[in-house]
Design an enzyme around this catalytic site. Structure first.
Site, PDB file in Angstrom:
ATOM      1  CE1 TYR A 157      -3.749   2.475   0.732  1.00  0.00           C
ATOM      2  CE2 TYR A 157      -2.211   3.386   2.333  1.00  0.00           C
ATOM      3  CZ  TYR A 157      -3.370   3.493   1.593  1.00  0.00           C
ATOM      4  OH  TYR A 157      -4.143   4.617   1.712  1.00  0.00           O
ATOM      5  CB  ILE A 190      -9.781   9.798   7.063  1.00  0.00           C
ATOM      6  CG1 ILE A 190      -8.531  10.538   6.577  1.00  0.00           C
ATOM      7  CG2 ILE A 190     -11.020  10.697   6.970  1.00  0.00           C
ATOM      8  CD1 ILE A 190      -8.133  11.762   7.374  1.00  0.00           C
TER       9      ILE A 190
END
Length: 253
Positions: A157, A190
């Protein structure tokens, strides 16, 4: 300073939920027409309906950003419906990795790189000619703080987000004199549905995630949307090739 926009049409990928949804709604609140794109058509339809019900203009399109033909069809649909694309937020992405580098699988690598890197590349590949033909535009790509440094147990990632920043900076230089700005937004953790699913089974992980940020909490989707709109606005007219960290101070440590 209020945000001002020279164009009138925004396209958002991965707009069915999370950061993409918040940004699509924020564009609409500024009076822009919005192309709501997502691989989940039902989710995209719901976001477009929310915009239209509030008096805005939007339409949805299903798009798998890893497929060239579908990305081209998305841009064709946007041009047919609204005539142009002034702002493109290439936000579609995935995160499925949970182990150290040697524990990863080829399938994980292909899936993450396919959406996060190839998807951004394909979107820009088709957006840039359209923006050149219309005389300019702005592109913002979703990277991550994981693309600004190391991300243990998320090496694939992290690599994909480093690649997004590389694509962003290279495109920004290539098209800087053509009226096209290209930037990236780099969120930390987030509060999205994905985040809640990951930590709902263990509240201690959520507390740890909050503690990663000097401000003492995770970010809000609206805060990332605000950063994207700033990068698209006339207020950022001298900003291109930039990877903007929106991270509660995490990368300042």
């Amino acid at each position: 300073m209020s945000m001002k926009f020279s164009g009138q049409v925004a396209l958002v990928t991965g707009a069915g939920a999370g950061i993409g949804r918040a940004t699509a709604l924020a564009f609409a609140e500024q009076g822009l027409k919005v192309v709501v794109a997502d691989i989940d058509l039902a989710a995209a339809e719901a976001v477009a309906k929310t915009i239209v019900d509030a008096g805005g203009q939007a339409f949805c399109v299903r798009c798998d950003v890893t497929r060239d033909a579908e990305v081209q069809a998305m841009l064709d649909a946007a041009r047919e419906r609204f005539g142009r694309v002034d702002y493109a937020f290439n936000n579609a992405g995935i995160e499925i990795e949970k182990g150290k580098l040697a524990e990863g699988s080829e399938a994980e690598f292909d899936a993450i790189m396919g959406v996060n890197v190839k998807g951004v590349w394909l979107c820009m590949k088709h957006q840039l000619p359209l923006m050149l033909a219309q005389g300019g535009g702005v592109i913002v790509n979703t990277a991550s703080v994981a693309g600004l440094g190391a991300a243990p147990k998320m090496s694939i990632y992290s690599a994909s987000k480093h690649a997004v920043i590389g694509l962003t900076k290279s495109a920004a230089i290539e098209y800087a004199k053509k009226g096209i700005r290209v930037n990236a937004v780099c969120p930390a953790v987030i509060d999205t549905d994905m985040f809640r699913r990951a930590y709902e089974a263990d509240p201690r992980k959520a507390e740890f995630a909050a503690a990663m940020h000097p401000v003492g909490r995770v970010g809000k989707v609206e805060e990332i949307a605000a950063a994207v709109l700033y990068l698209c606005s006339d207020g950022a007219a001298f900003t291109t090739g930039h990877a903007l960290a929106v991270d509660g101070g995490a990368t300042a440590i």
